[in-house]
Design a protein around this motif. Structure first.
Motif, PDB file in Angstrom:
ATOM      1  N   VAL A 106       0.840  -1.195   0.000  1.00 11.42           N
ATOM      2  CA  VAL A 106       0.000   0.000   0.000  1.00 11.42           C
ATOM      3  C   VAL A 106       0.881   1.253   0.000  1.00 11.42           C
ATOM      4  O   VAL A 106       0.596   2.221  -0.722  1.00 11.42           O
ATOM      5  N   THR A 107       1.969   1.231   0.752  1.00 10.53           N
ATOM      6  CA  THR A 107       2.894   2.371   0.764  1.00 10.53           C
ATOM      7  C   THR A 107       3.467   2.609  -0.629  1.00 10.53           C
ATOM      8  O   THR A 107       3.536   3.752  -1.094  1.00 10.53           O
ATOM      9  N   ALA A 108       3.866   1.538  -1.295  1.00  8.71           N
ATOM     10  CA  ALA A 108       4.410   1.674  -2.657  1.00  8.71           C
ATOM     11  C   ALA A 108       3.380   2.274  -3.599  1.00  8.71           C
ATOM     12  O   ALA A 108       3.705   3.143  -4.417  1.00  8.71           O
ATOM     13  N   ILE A 109       2.146   1.848  -3.479  1.00  4.84           N
ATOM     14  CA  ILE A 109       1.072   2.399  -4.321  1.00  4.84           C
ATOM     15  C   ILE A 109       0.872   3.873  -4.015  1.00  4.84           C
ATOM     16  O   ILE A 109       0.759   4.700  -4.921  1.00  4.84           O
ATOM     17  N   MET A 110       0.846   4.221  -2.747  1.00  8.70           N
ATOM     18  CA  MET A 110       0.625   5.616  -2.368  1.00  8.70           C
ATOM     19  C   MET A 110       1.776   6.512  -2.828  1.00  8.70           C
ATOM     20  O   MET A 110       1.558   7.671  -3.170  1.00  8.70           O
ATOM     21  N   ARG A 111       2.981   5.981  -2.882  1.00 10.81           N
ATOM     22  CA  ARG A 111       4.136   6.775  -3.315  1.00 10.81           C
ATOM     23  C   ARG A 111       4.177   6.972  -4.830  1.00 10.81           C
ATOM     24  O   ARG A 111       4.840   7.877  -5.316  1.00 10.81           O
ATOM     25  N   GLU A 112       3.500   6.106  -5.551  1.00 12.97           N
ATOM     26  CA  GLU A 112       3.522   6.180  -7.013  1.00 12.97           C
ATOM     27  C   GLU A 112       2.695   7.376  -7.488  1.00 12.97           C
ATOM     28  O   GLU A 112       1.503   7.449  -7.251  1.00 12.97           O
ATOM     29  N   ALA A 113       3.339   8.308  -8.149  1.00 14.67           N
ATOM     30  CA  ALA A 113       2.658   9.525  -8.598  1.00 14.67           C
ATOM     31  C   ALA A 113       1.906   9.334  -9.910  1.00 14.67           C
ATOM     32  O   ALA A 113       0.961  10.069 -10.185  1.00 14.67           O
ATOM     33  N   ASP A 114       2.292   8.344 -10.697  1.00 15.85           N
ATOM     34  CA  ASP A 114       1.643   8.098 -11.979  1.00 15.85           C
ATOM     35  C   ASP A 114       0.382   7.256 -11.768  1.00 15.85           C
ATOM     36  O   ASP A 114       0.464   6.126 -11.270  1.00 15.85           O
TER      37      ASP A 114
END
Length: 93
Positions: A30-38
């Motif tokens: 979930v953190t990785a998804i939230m960090r993804e700006a695209d």
């Protein structure tokens, strides 16, 4: 909203999933998804997590329909929270 707050918002109602995949695993993804700006890439990551979530829930003994229902709600929380997080950053998506 900060990424940490977004992760807590998404995972706070996912105890069924965190019990079979583990809270650190779910929080990491979930953190990785939230960090993804695209948006498109974030959505790909989100769909992969949702598919894996359904598999894990079924492997843990939940019926397929129930696992899909849970995963659908989880998917919605991830998407909504991602949009809220990135809207507060002033990024247009």
């Amino acid at each position: 909203m900060k990424i940490e707050d977004a992760v807590v918002a998404v995972t706070s109602e996912a105890s069924t999933l965190t019990s079979c995949l583990g809270q650190p695993v779910v929080a990491y993804h979930v953190t990785a998804i939230m960090r993804e700006a695209d948006l498109a890439h974030a959505r790909e990551m989100q769909l992969a997590l949702v598919r894996r979530s359904i598999e894990a829930l079924v492997d843990d003994g939940l019926e397929g329909v129930a696992a899909e229902h849970f995963a659908s709600q989880f998917d919605g929380r991830i998407g909504l929270t991602w949009r809220l997080l990135h809207a507060s950053d002033g990024v247009a998506h």
